[in-house]
Design a protein around this motif. Structure first.
Motif, PDB file in Angstrom:
ATOM      1  N   LEU A   1      44.157  31.354  37.477  1.00  0.00           N
ATOM      2  CA  LEU A   1      43.630  32.261  36.449  1.00  0.00           C
ATOM      3  C   LEU A   1      42.410  32.951  37.057  1.00  0.00           C
ATOM      4  N   GLY A   2      42.416  34.274  37.081  1.00  0.00           N
ATOM      5  CA  GLY A   2      41.374  35.007  37.806  1.00  0.00           C
ATOM      6  C   GLY A   2      41.792  35.258  39.251  1.00  0.00           C
ATOM      7  N   GLY A   3      43.085  35.147  39.511  1.00  0.00           N
ATOM      8  CA  GLY A   3      43.594  35.270  40.887  1.00  0.00           C
ATOM      9  C   GLY A   3      43.715  36.692  41.405  1.00  0.00           C
ATOM     10  N   SER A   4      43.242  37.674  40.629  1.00  0.00           N
ATOM     11  CA  SER A   4      43.376  39.063  41.086  1.00  0.00           C
ATOM     12  C   SER A   4      42.174  39.527  41.901  1.00  0.00           C
ATOM     13  N   SER A   5      41.160  38.691  42.062  1.00  0.00           N
ATOM     14  CA  SER A   5      39.919  39.159  42.702  1.00  0.00           C
ATOM     15  C   SER A   5      39.137  37.994  43.290  1.00  0.00           C
ATOM     16  N   GLY A   6      38.264  38.321  44.231  1.00  0.00           N
ATOM     17  CA  GLY A   6      37.262  37.378  44.725  1.00  0.00           C
ATOM     18  C   GLY A   6      37.815  36.028  45.161  1.00  0.00           C
TER      19      GLY A   6
ATOM     20  N   ALA B   1      46.923  35.387  37.273  1.00  0.00           N
ATOM     21  CA  ALA B   1      46.782  36.008  35.957  1.00  0.00           C
ATOM     22  C   ALA B   1      45.359  36.510  35.761  1.00  0.00           C
ATOM     23  N   SER B   2      45.261  37.696  35.167  1.00  0.00           N
ATOM     24  CA  SER B   2      43.963  38.231  34.734  1.00  0.00           C
ATOM     25  C   SER B   2      44.261  39.387  33.776  1.00  0.00           C
ATOM     26  N   ARG B   3      43.207  40.066  33.319  1.00  0.00           N
ATOM     27  CA  ARG B   3      43.436  41.085  32.282  1.00  0.00           C
ATOM     28  C   ARG B   3      44.003  42.388  32.834  1.00  0.00           C
ATOM     29  N   SER B   4      43.590  42.790  34.035  1.00  0.00           N
ATOM     30  CA  SER B   4      43.929  44.124  34.534  1.00  0.00           C
ATOM     31  C   SER B   4      45.219  44.116  35.358  1.00  0.00           C
TER      32      SER B   4
ATOM     33  N   ASP C   1      44.407  37.474  28.973  1.00  0.00           N
ATOM     34  CA  ASP C   1      42.973  37.366  28.693  1.00  0.00           C
ATOM     35  C   ASP C   1      42.702  35.913  28.320  1.00  0.00           C
ATOM     36  N   VAL C   2      41.929  35.223  29.152  1.00  0.00           N
ATOM     37  CA  VAL C   2      41.726  33.780  28.935  1.00  0.00           C
ATOM     38  C   VAL C   2      40.928  33.465  27.670  1.00  0.00           C
ATOM     39  N   THR C   3      40.328  34.481  27.052  1.00  0.00           N
ATOM     40  CA  THR C   3      39.573  34.227  25.816  1.00  0.00           C
ATOM     41  C   THR C   3      40.492  34.128  24.600  1.00  0.00           C
TER      42      THR C   3
ATOM     43  N   ALA D   1      34.714  33.466  27.755  1.00  0.00           N
ATOM     44  CA  ALA D   1      35.477  33.636  29.000  1.00  0.00           C
ATOM     45  C   ALA D   1      35.363  32.410  29.899  1.00  0.00           C
ATOM     46  N   LYS D   2      34.145  31.989  30.188  1.00  0.00           N
ATOM     47  CA  LYS D   2      34.011  30.963  31.240  1.00  0.00           C
ATOM     48  C   LYS D   2      34.133  29.536  30.715  1.00  0.00           C
ATOM     49  N   TYR D   3      33.649  29.265  29.512  1.00  0.00           N
ATOM     50  CA  TYR D   3      33.808  27.904  28.978  1.00  0.00           C
ATOM     51  C   TYR D   3      35.154  27.760  28.273  1.00  0.00           C
TER      52      TYR D   3
ATOM     53  N   PRO E   1      30.467  27.192  43.344  1.00  0.00           N
ATOM     54  CA  PRO E   1      30.045  28.076  44.444  1.00  0.00           C
ATOM     55  C   PRO E   1      28.580  28.464  44.351  1.00  0.00           C
ATOM     56  N   GLY E   2      28.030  28.802  45.508  1.00  0.00           N
ATOM     57  CA  GLY E   2      26.719  29.448  45.558  1.00  0.00           C
ATOM     58  C   GLY E   2      26.930  30.950  45.490  1.00  0.00           C
ATOM     59  N   ILE E   3      26.073  31.693  46.176  1.00  0.00           N
ATOM     60  CA  ILE E   3      26.197  33.156  46.139  1.00  0.00           C
ATOM     61  C   ILE E   3      27.245  33.580  47.163  1.00  0.00           C
ATOM     62  N   VAL E   4      28.291  34.219  46.642  1.00  0.00           N
ATOM     63  CA  VAL E   4      29.460  34.555  47.451  1.00  0.00           C
ATOM     64  C   VAL E   4      29.746  36.050  47.296  1.00  0.00           C
ATOM     65  N   ASP E   5      30.002  36.696  48.397  1.00  0.00           N
ATOM     66  CA  ASP E   5      30.240  38.149  48.391  1.00  0.00           C
ATOM     67  C   ASP E   5      31.644  38.450  47.842  1.00  0.00           C
ATOM     68  N   THR E   6      31.673  38.831  46.562  1.00  0.00           N
ATOM     69  CA  THR E   6      32.949  39.149  45.901  1.00  0.00           C
ATOM     70  C   THR E   6      32.765  40.423  45.075  1.00  0.00           C
ATOM     71  N   PRO E   7      33.845  40.944  44.507  1.00  0.00           N
ATOM     72  CA  PRO E   7      33.712  42.128  43.645  1.00  0.00           C
ATOM     73  C   PRO E   7      32.861  41.914  42.391  1.00  0.00           C
TER      74      PRO E   7
HETATM   75  N1  LIG Z   1      30.356  35.435  43.326  1.00  0.00           N
HETATM   76  C1  LIG Z   1      29.334  34.602  43.147  1.00  0.00           C
HETATM   77  O1  LIG Z   1      28.253  34.738  43.772  1.00  0.00           O
HETATM   78  C2  LIG Z   1      29.469  33.454  42.188  1.00  0.00           C
HETATM   79  C3  LIG Z   1      28.445  32.477  42.177  1.00  0.00           C
HETATM   80  C4  LIG Z   1      28.582  31.358  41.372  1.00  0.00           C
HETATM   81  C5  LIG Z   1      29.696  31.225  40.552  1.00  0.00           C
HETATM   82  N2  LIG Z   1      30.655  32.198  40.562  1.00  0.00           N
HETATM   83  C6  LIG Z   1      31.832  31.969  39.716  1.00  0.00           C
HETATM   84  O2  LIG Z   1      32.987  32.030  40.522  1.00  0.00           O
HETATM   85  C7  LIG Z   1      34.110  32.458  39.733  1.00  0.00           C
HETATM   86  C8  LIG Z   1      34.852  33.572  40.424  1.00  0.00           C
HETATM   87  O3  LIG Z   1      33.962  34.663  40.583  1.00  0.00           O
HETATM   88  P1  LIG Z   1      34.219  35.836  41.634  1.00  0.00           P
HETATM   89  O4  LIG Z   1      32.912  36.054  42.297  1.00  0.00           O
HETATM   90  O5  LIG Z   1      35.437  35.561  42.436  1.00  0.00           O
HETATM   91  O6  LIG Z   1      34.424  37.041  40.607  1.00  0.00           O
HETATM   92  P2  LIG Z   1      35.412  38.306  40.562  1.00  0.00           P
HETATM   93  O7  LIG Z   1      35.758  38.767  41.926  1.00  0.00           O
HETATM   94  O8  LIG Z   1      34.755  39.253  39.605  1.00  0.00           O
HETATM   95  O9  LIG Z   1      36.731  37.702  39.890  1.00  0.00           O
HETATM   96  C9  LIG Z   1      36.768  37.318  38.552  1.00  0.00           C
HETATM   97  C10 LIG Z   1      38.223  37.250  38.124  1.00  0.00           C
HETATM   98  O10 LIG Z   1      38.279  36.836  36.765  1.00  0.00           O
HETATM   99  C11 LIG Z   1      39.146  37.696  36.042  1.00  0.00           C
HETATM  100  N3  LIG Z   1      38.705  37.681  34.646  1.00  0.00           N
HETATM  101  C12 LIG Z   1      37.471  37.970  34.149  1.00  0.00           C
HETATM  102  N4  LIG Z   1      37.476  37.832  32.815  1.00  0.00           N
HETATM  103  C13 LIG Z   1      38.736  37.446  32.460  1.00  0.00           C
HETATM  104  C14 LIG Z   1      39.368  37.161  31.226  1.00  0.00           C
HETATM  105  N5  LIG Z   1      38.711  37.234  30.061  1.00  0.00           N
HETATM  106  N6  LIG Z   1      40.671  36.806  31.237  1.00  0.00           N
HETATM  107  C15 LIG Z   1      41.360  36.728  32.407  1.00  0.00           C
HETATM  108  N7  LIG Z   1      40.817  36.982  33.601  1.00  0.00           N
HETATM  109  C16 LIG Z   1      39.519  37.347  33.625  1.00  0.00           C
HETATM  110  C17 LIG Z   1      39.003  39.047  36.735  1.00  0.00           C
HETATM  111  O11 LIG Z   1      40.118  39.902  36.570  1.00  0.00           O
HETATM  112  P3  LIG Z   1      40.284  40.988  35.381  1.00  0.00           P
HETATM  113  O12 LIG Z   1      39.074  41.860  35.415  1.00  0.00           O
HETATM  114  O13 LIG Z   1      41.567  41.657  35.734  1.00  0.00           O
HETATM  115  O14 LIG Z   1      40.407  40.212  34.116  1.00  0.00           O
HETATM  116  C18 LIG Z   1      38.953  38.576  38.195  1.00  0.00           C
HETATM  117  O15 LIG Z   1      40.266  38.338  38.669  1.00  0.00           O
HETATM  118  C19 LIG Z   1      33.521  32.797  38.364  1.00  0.00           C
HETATM  119  O16 LIG Z   1      33.654  31.664  37.527  1.00  0.00           O
HETATM  120  C20 LIG Z   1      32.049  33.035  38.660  1.00  0.00           C
HETATM  121  O17 LIG Z   1      31.232  32.797  37.512  1.00  0.00           O
HETATM  122  C21 LIG Z   1      30.556  33.310  41.333  1.00  0.00           C
END
Ligand SMILES: NC(=O)c1ccc[n+]([C@@H]2O[C@H](COP(=O)([O-])OP(=O)(O)OC[C@H]3O[C@@H](n4cnc5c(N)ncnc54)[C@H](OP(=O)(O)O)[C@@H]3O)[C@@H](O)[C@H]2O)c1
Length: 238
Positions: free
Chosen positions: A11-16, A35-38, A59-61, A105-107, A173-179
């Motif tokens: 879940l959230g597999g479309s990004s980062g 799965a994700s929203r977009s 939408d996981v919510t 969304a997250k909890y 995770p810590g700070i990770v370079d993602t979208p």
């Molecule tokens: N990057 C960091 O520095 C960092 C640090 C600490 C923790 N985290 C945690 O790591 C996790 C992954 O983050 P990431 O950095 O990989 O972020 P990301 O690249 O923005 O990816 C987030 C993913 O979640 C999906 N998503 C968001 N809301 C959703 C919803 N309501 N229903 C279904 N899908 C949903 C997005 O796709 P859609 O937009 O298509 O829904 C996307 O696929 C998150 O839990 C974030 O809080 C990140």
């Protein structure tokens, strides 16, 4: 880390980190349902993963959609949840409605995933949640995420006992370079990452692949449950 023939739901597999995890699973011989929203993001991710990937908009919510999602996909081996999003802000300023959106969304997204996904997990399977360094290292303006992350880590320990023999773990995770940081200008992003890299013991920010390795470890190590694996370059220590 053999995932030959295993079916993994991300879940959230479309990004980062979710996308990197899905790619790593397929690389190890598994099949993924992402799965994700977009739909647009999902299609792009599908092109990147190339094979052994199913995409489903979700939408996981939405509790009802989450229940239907798992009924529709049927049996699988491992569940990974990285979907998250929503407003953050200073505790006294953040409107409760906004705090609830982030919680939704997250909890609740991860809670629904475990509740409705667990009955479909095959023998030897696992659930891995995603939290973040804010659970251990608070930062002003992010108390809502500290709360959610801490709650999910406690939930994972409880479910490791209650859903046994399904294993339940967390990657933090810590700070990770993602979208996630695409909202920042490229200069802001660069400055932020340089300042983090200067602080953390490993002297760099994370890559999604660093975190994907942790998800794969927790999926495949059959003696690990109820654990939070910190993949933060040591950020929580400084
Ligand atoms: N990057 C960091 O520095 C960092 C640090 C600490 C923790 N985290 C945690 O790591 C996790 C992954 O983050 P990431 O950095 O990989 O972020 P990301 O690249 O923005 O990816 C987030 C993913 O979640 C999906 N998503 C968001 N809301 C959703 C919803 N309501 N229903 C279904 N899908 C949903 C997005 O796709 P859609 O937009 O298509 O829904 C996307 O696929 C998150 O839990 C974030 O809080 C990140």
């Amino acid at each position: 880390m053999d995932l030959q023939g295993k079916r993994v739901v991300v879940l959230g597999g479309s990004s980062g980190m979710g996308l990197a995890t899905a790619q790593a699973v397929v690389h190890q011989g598994g099949h993924v349902v992402i799965a994700s929203r977009s739909e647009e993001k999902l299609k792009k991710a599908q092109e990147q993963i190339r094979k052994n990937v199913e995409i489903i908009t979700l939408d996981v919510t939405n509790e009802h959609d989450m229940e239907n999602f798992f009924q529709k996909i049927g049996k699988f081996d491992h569940l990974v949840s990285t979907a998250a999003g929503g407003p953050t802000g200073n505790f006294l300023d953040l409107p409760i409605q906004d705090a609830k959106k982030t919680f939704a969304a997250k909890y609740w997204g991860q809670y629904f995933a475990a509740k409705y996904g667990a009955p479909f997990i095959k023998d030897g399977g696992s659930i891995t949640f995603c939290t973040g360094v804010l659970a251990r290292k608070p930062a002003k303006g992010f108390s809502i995420l500290s709360t959610i992350n801490g709650g999910i880590e406690a939930l994972a320990r409880a479910l490791a006992v209650e859903l046994s023999p399904i294993r339940v773990n967390v990657v933090s995770p810590g700070i990770v370079d993602t979208p996630l940081y695409d909202k920042m200008s490229s200069e802001e992003r660069e400055d932020y990452f340089v300042s983090i890299a200067n602080q953390v013991p490993v002297k760099r920010v994370g890559k999604p692949e660093d975190v994907a390795e942790a998800f794969l470890y927790l999926m495949t190590n059959s003696f690990t449950t109820g654990t939070t694996l910190h993949v933060d370059g040591g950020y929580s220590l400084v």
